[in-house]
Design a protein around this motif. Structure first.
Motif, short mmCIF file in Angstrom:
data_model
loop_
_atom_site.label_atom_id
_atom_site.label_comp_id
_atom_site.label_asym_id
_atom_site.label_seq_id
_atom_site.Cartn_x
_atom_site.Cartn_y
_atom_site.Cartn_z
N VAL A 14 0.87 -1.17 0.00
CA VAL A 14 0.00 0.00 0.00
C VAL A 14 0.92 1.22 0.00
N VAL A 15 0.72 2.11 -0.96
CA VAL A 15 1.54 3.32 -1.03
C VAL A 15 0.64 4.54 -0.91
N ASP A 16 1.14 5.55 -0.24
CA ASP A 16 0.40 6.81 -0.15
C ASP A 16 0.32 7.46 -1.53
N GLU A 17 -0.75 8.17 -1.79
CA GLU A 17 -0.92 8.82 -3.09
C GLU A 17 0.27 9.70 -3.45
N GLY A 18 0.87 10.32 -2.44
CA GLY A 18 2.01 11.20 -2.68
C GLY A 18 3.19 10.50 -3.31
N VAL A 19 3.30 9.18 -3.09
CA VAL A 19 4.40 8.41 -3.69
C VAL A 19 4.32 8.49 -5.21
N LEU A 20 3.11 8.51 -5.75
CA LEU A 20 2.94 8.55 -7.21
C LEU A 20 3.27 9.93 -7.78
N LEU A 21 3.17 10.95 -6.94
CA LEU A 21 3.30 12.33 -7.42
C LEU A 21 4.67 12.94 -7.16
N ARG A 22 5.48 12.30 -6.32
CA ARG A 22 6.81 12.82 -6.03
C ARG A 22 7.73 12.49 -7.19
N PRO A 23 8.21 13.50 -7.95
CA PRO A 23 8.90 13.23 -9.23
C PRO A 23 10.38 12.87 -9.07
N ILE A 24 10.66 11.74 -8.46
CA ILE A 24 12.04 11.30 -8.32
C ILE A 24 12.63 11.00 -9.70
N GLY A 25 13.73 11.68 -10.02
CA GLY A 25 14.37 11.48 -11.32
C GLY A 25 13.72 12.24 -12.46
N GLY A 26 12.65 12.99 -12.18
CA GLY A 26 11.97 13.74 -13.22
C GLY A 26 10.91 12.91 -13.93
N SER A 27 10.24 13.54 -14.86
CA SER A 27 9.09 12.92 -15.52
C SER A 27 9.44 11.63 -16.26
N THR A 28 10.56 11.62 -16.96
CA THR A 28 10.92 10.44 -17.75
C THR A 28 11.11 9.22 -16.86
N VAL A 29 11.81 9.42 -15.75
CA VAL A 29 12.03 8.30 -14.82
C VAL A 29 10.72 7.89 -14.16
N MET A 30 9.89 8.86 -13.81
CA MET A 30 8.63 8.53 -13.15
C MET A 30 7.70 7.76 -14.08
N VAL A 31 7.73 8.07 -15.37
CA VAL A 31 6.92 7.30 -16.32
C VAL A 31 7.36 5.84 -16.31
#
Length: 277
Positions: free
Chosen positions: A161-178
């Motif tokens: 279970v992950v907090d919603e914020g985990v999905l929105l924190r842009p670690i590595g920038g957009s390309t990495v997050m994708v």
């Protein structure tokens, strides 16, 4: 013969030494017999098993093969090798290796075993830039994480279970997050993995406020793990772990369903892709 008694929780090297001896004795091999199989002297074996001498990676890899240790020895070796690991974590990884069930809750970032390599690398690179670790330490941590991620293939049940914020924190920038979100989508379709999102809407009703891990061991007992900034804590008191498990059960109920969680992960990923164009 008198044997030096080691406390496996005293250091990562002691944990490795104890596990090596247990694995060898489980195979009913003497130090001399084992040494012949791995092509190291019995004196070397004795020194490693008493934590008087640090083992080489080549020795560990040969020991893994001879003892059919399933990666546990190499995992502990990397725990020792990486001095940047906080105290208590190597003890946890030894239990994690045995687990038949893993339940995770994370508030700040994707849990380690579910991370895409580029996501992990970006996080470690930032630690190096801040001067909090060397490049060598960062690389060793990444190697350790790679070894831990074998859990995904051998553990029957993994629930995160992950907090919603985990999905929105842009670690590595957009390309990495994708890449990371796509990886979560892929993992969530595997039969042994369940991923749920705890939405912001839970607010103060979210049952857990800190990251926690619950491991179910082969004898069906449970242990828990959590961390402070200074160290990790492996909790084995049955009543305490039962209390954590009760809160986790409530969290599973209150979080988005598996399907709705996947839909949220996919929506965030598509939004990142749209802005990246």
């Amino acid at each position: 013969m008198n044997r030096r008694t080691l406390d496996p929780t005293s250091s990562p090297l002691a944990a490795f030494a104890v596990q090596l001896r247990r694995s060898r004795e489980d195979k009913e091999l003497t130090q001399v017999q084992f040494g012949a199989l791995v092509r190291y002297s019995s004196v070397y074996i004795s020194n490693v098993e008493t934590a008087k001498q640090a083992p080489s990676l080549k020795f560990v890899q040969r020991a893994e093969e001879v003892l059919a240790a399933g990666g546990s020895l190499e995992l502990l070796w990397w725990s020792w090798k990486n001095g940047a690991l906080i105290p208590g974590f190597p003890e946890y990884t030894a239990k994690e290796r045995e687990a038949i069930g893993v339940r995770l809750f994370e508030t700040g970032m994707v849990p380690g075993i579910l991370q895409h390599h580029d996501y992990s690398a970006a996080y470690e690179a930032a630690i190096v830039r801040r001067g909090e670790a060397t490049r060598v330490q960062a690389d060793e941590r990444l190697n350790l994480l790679c070894a831990r991620q074998r859990l995904l293939d051998r553990t029957p049940a993994i629930h995160a279970v992950v907090d919603e914020g985990v999905l929105l924190r842009p670690i590595g920038g957009s390309t990495v997050m994708v890449k990371q979100l796509s990886h979560l989508e892929f993992l969530s379709c595997r039969p042994n993995i369940v991923i749920q999102v705890a939405p912001y809407a839970l607010a103060e009703d979210r049952p857990l406020s800190h990251p926690v891990t619950l491991l179910t061991l082969p004898n069906r007992t449970m242990v828990g793990y959590t961390e402070t900034l200074q160290r990790g804590y492996l909790e084995q008191d049955a009543d305490t772990v039962a209390g954590w498990a009760g809160k986790y059960d409530r969290l599973q109920v209150d979080a988005l369903s598996r399907a709705d969680s996947l839909a949220m992960i996919r929506a965030v990923r598509k939004e990142l892709e749209r802005h990246a164009r």
